[in-house]
Write a protein that holds these residues in place. Structure first.
Motif, PDB file in Angstrom:
ATOM      1  N   GLU A   1       0.827  -1.200   0.000  1.00 61.08           N
ATOM      2  CA  GLU A   1       0.000   0.000   0.000  1.00 61.08           C
ATOM      3  C   GLU A   1       0.867   1.259   0.000  1.00 61.08           C
ATOM      4  OE1 GLU A   1      -3.587   1.931   2.757  1.00 61.08           O
ATOM      5  OE2 GLU A   1      -3.086  -0.199   2.922  1.00 61.08           O
ATOM      6  N   VAL A   2       1.892   1.274   0.832  1.00 61.72           N
ATOM      7  CA  VAL A   2       2.796   2.423   0.866  1.00 61.72           C
ATOM      8  C   VAL A   2       3.540   2.555  -0.460  1.00 61.72           C
ATOM      9  CG1 VAL A   2       4.882   3.350   1.927  1.00 61.72           C
ATOM     10  CG2 VAL A   2       3.059   2.436   3.366  1.00 61.72           C
ATOM     11  N   GLY A   3       4.028   1.435  -0.991  1.00 62.77           N
ATOM     12  CA  GLY A   3       4.751   1.474  -2.250  1.00 62.77           C
ATOM     13  C   GLY A   3       3.908   1.999  -3.392  1.00 62.77           C
ATOM     14  N   GLU A   4       2.658   1.591  -3.454  1.00 66.57           N
ATOM     15  CA  GLU A   4       1.768   2.049  -4.526  1.00 66.57           C
ATOM     16  C   GLU A   4       1.475   3.542  -4.395  1.00 66.57           C
ATOM     17  OE1 GLU A   4      -1.423  -0.654  -3.991  1.00 66.57           O
ATOM     18  OE2 GLU A   4      -0.452  -2.286  -5.138  1.00 66.57           O
TER      19      GLU A   4
ATOM     20  N   ALA B   1       2.572   6.659  -7.075  1.00 64.08           N
ATOM     21  CA  ALA B   1       1.489   7.379  -7.744  1.00 64.08           C
ATOM     22  C   ALA B   1       1.457   8.874  -7.477  1.00 64.08           C
ATOM     23  CB  ALA B   1       0.145   6.762  -7.332  1.00 64.08           C
ATOM     24  N   MET B   2       2.128   9.350  -6.420  1.00 61.51           N
ATOM     25  CA  MET B   2       1.980  10.758  -6.036  1.00 61.51           C
ATOM     26  C   MET B   2       3.188  11.239  -5.252  1.00 61.51           C
ATOM     27  SD  MET B   2      -1.006  10.034  -3.171  1.00 61.51           S
ATOM     28  CE  MET B   2      -1.871   8.979  -4.366  1.00 61.51           C
TER      29      MET B   2
ATOM     30  N   ALA C   1       1.403  11.335  -0.473  1.00 60.69           N
ATOM     31  CA  ALA C   1       1.263   9.900  -0.208  1.00 60.69           C
ATOM     32  C   ALA C   1       1.242   9.621   1.296  1.00 60.69           C
ATOM     33  CB  ALA C   1       2.418   9.149  -0.867  1.00 60.69           C
ATOM     34  N   ARG C   2       2.098  10.316   2.013  1.00 60.91           N
ATOM     35  CA  ARG C   2       2.158  10.130   3.470  1.00 60.91           C
ATOM     36  C   ARG C   2       0.830  10.514   4.113  1.00 60.91           C
ATOM     37  NH1 ARG C   2       3.064  12.679   8.257  1.00 60.91           N
ATOM     38  NH2 ARG C   2       4.489  11.660   9.729  1.00 60.91           N
ATOM     39  N   ASP C   3       0.285  11.651   3.735  1.00 65.17           N
ATOM     40  CA  ASP C   3      -0.985  12.095   4.310  1.00 65.17           C
ATOM     41  C   ASP C   3      -2.114  11.129   3.950  1.00 65.17           C
ATOM     42  OD1 ASP C   3       0.331  14.244   5.371  1.00 65.17           O
ATOM     43  OD2 ASP C   3      -0.346  15.675   3.855  1.00 65.17           O
ATOM     44  N   ARG C   4      -2.084  10.632   2.715  1.00 62.32           N
ATOM     45  CA  ARG C   4      -3.118   9.690   2.291  1.00 62.32           C
ATOM     46  C   ARG C   4      -3.055   8.407   3.116  1.00 62.32           C
ATOM     47  NH1 ARG C   4      -5.383   9.063  -2.885  1.00 62.32           N
ATOM     48  NH2 ARG C   4      -5.032  11.325  -3.051  1.00 62.32           N
ATOM     49  N   PHE C   5      -1.819   7.943   3.337  1.00 58.52           N
ATOM     50  CA  PHE C   5      -1.675   6.715   4.122  1.00 58.52           C
ATOM     51  C   PHE C   5      -2.095   6.925   5.570  1.00 58.52           C
ATOM     52  CE2 PHE C   5       0.815   3.795   6.801  1.00 58.52           C
ATOM     53  CZ  PHE C   5       0.303   2.599   6.322  1.00 58.52           C
TER      54      PHE C   5
ATOM     55  N   PHE D   1       9.339   4.922   5.329  1.00 55.99           N
ATOM     56  CA  PHE D   1       9.503   4.710   3.898  1.00 55.99           C
ATOM     57  C   PHE D   1       9.203   5.973   3.088  1.00 55.99           C
ATOM     58  CE2 PHE D   1       8.215   0.043   4.756  1.00 55.99           C
ATOM     59  CZ  PHE D   1       9.520  -0.269   5.093  1.00 55.99           C
ATOM     60  N   PHE D   2       8.408   6.884   3.626  1.00 58.51           N
ATOM     61  CA  PHE D   2       8.041   8.082   2.871  1.00 58.51           C
ATOM     62  C   PHE D   2       9.202   9.080   2.744  1.00 58.51           C
ATOM     63  CE2 PHE D   2       3.927   6.452   4.303  1.00 58.51           C
ATOM     64  CZ  PHE D   2       3.236   6.436   3.107  1.00 58.51           C
ATOM     65  N   THR D   3      10.268   8.842   3.504  1.00 63.04           N
ATOM     66  CA  THR D   3      11.447   9.713   3.394  1.00 63.04           C
ATOM     67  C   THR D   3      12.687   8.924   2.986  1.00 63.04           C
ATOM     68  OG1 THR D   3      11.851   9.462   5.782  1.00 63.04           O
ATOM     69  CG2 THR D   3      10.588  11.400   5.065  1.00 63.04           C
TER      70      THR D   3
END
Length: 266
Positions: A135-138, A142-143, A148-152, A175-177
């Motif tokens: 989920e994080v990778g996708e 995509a963004m 992506a971090r806020d969405r997750f 992973f977001f950084t």
């Protein structure tokens, strides 16, 4: 950490971290999107043993492979084991445990002892417990990372992990950084969906001593999976570690003790 050497396979330079000293070499592999810093803190400081870690393709200071696979990583580790004078103990954490397990089945002559710490892959099928990684990778693919971090963080997955395993959630947020972000996305989406490619019959043929370390409050490395592996391997012994999310020093101390006892008593 500065590599102590390099291994070249398929035209890629892979970083080797050898603790050196006169102890018996033990190959100990890191988890998905981890590196040798993870294994350095997880492996006991004991002069009788010498930790050697090969940073997998796209991890640490090893060059990136756009099509990473568990099988390729096991073949990389096999080359390292041959250079160190196999058979020798091999193990790892999470993905590292999967790589070690695959090596023990496909190249049993290289492995004398097997150490599986918080395993995330069982023998059959793609592991559903790794869905948060995908989920994080996708999202990263995509963004932009901040979006992506806020969405997750607003997702049902994050809410569930905040209740079940804060340690898992903290790892995922890291992973977001993790740079390069595009490579991180590829590693997460590619490796998290891959089956180990082994069957229950393969596990039943393992005849060497095996240590399996489980812990509670870990949704990505569920205790039920560790127990399933233990039940399928004839000479496997299970050790329960304190939850990592409740106190990392206590967790690591218990892990050090388990590995030391296993390597000295078997």
């Amino acid at each position: 950490m500065t590599p102590t050497g390099w291994l070249t396979r398929d035209g890629l330079r892979l970083a080797v971290h050898d603790a050196d000293g006169g102890g018996r070499p033990v190959i100990f592999q890191h988890g998905l999107c981890g590196d040798a810093r993870q294994t350095a803190e997880a492996f006991p400081a004991d002069a009788r043993f010498r930790r050697v870690t090969l940073e997998c393709r796209g991890h640490g200071q090893s060059e990136f492979d756009p099509a990473p696979s568990l099988d390729t990583s096991a073949r990389d580790v096999a080359t390292l084991a041959e250079s160190l004078g196999a058979p020798l103990p091999v193990g790892g954490i999470s993905m590292g445990a999967a790589i070690a397990l695959r090596l023990a089945v496909t190249r049993p002559e290289l492995v004398s002892h097997l150490i599986l710490v918080r395993p995330a892959w069982d023998a059959d099928g793609a592991p559903p417990n790794l869905a948060p990684n995908m989920e994080v990778g996708e999202l990263l693919a995509a963004m932009p990372a901040d979006v992506a971090r806020d969405r997750f963080m607003a997702s049902a997955t994050a809410a569930r992990l905040a209740q079940e395993s804060l340690d898992n959630l903290a790892s995922l947020m890291g992973f977001f950084t993790r740079e390069p972000l595009r490579e991180t996305a590829t590693l997460l989406t590619s490796l998290s969906r891959q089956p180990l490619g082994l069957g229950t019959d393969d596990l039943a043929k393992i005849t060497i001593p095996v240590l399996v370390c489980e812990t509670a409050e870990d949704a990505i490395h569920p205790a039920a999976l560790a127990r399933s592996l233990t039940s399928k391997i004839p000479d496997a012994r299970l050790v329960t570690l304190p939850p990592k999310g409740r106190g990392k020093p206590v967790h690591l101390a218990a892990l050090h003790s388990a590995i030391t006892h296993f390597l000295t008593e078997t």
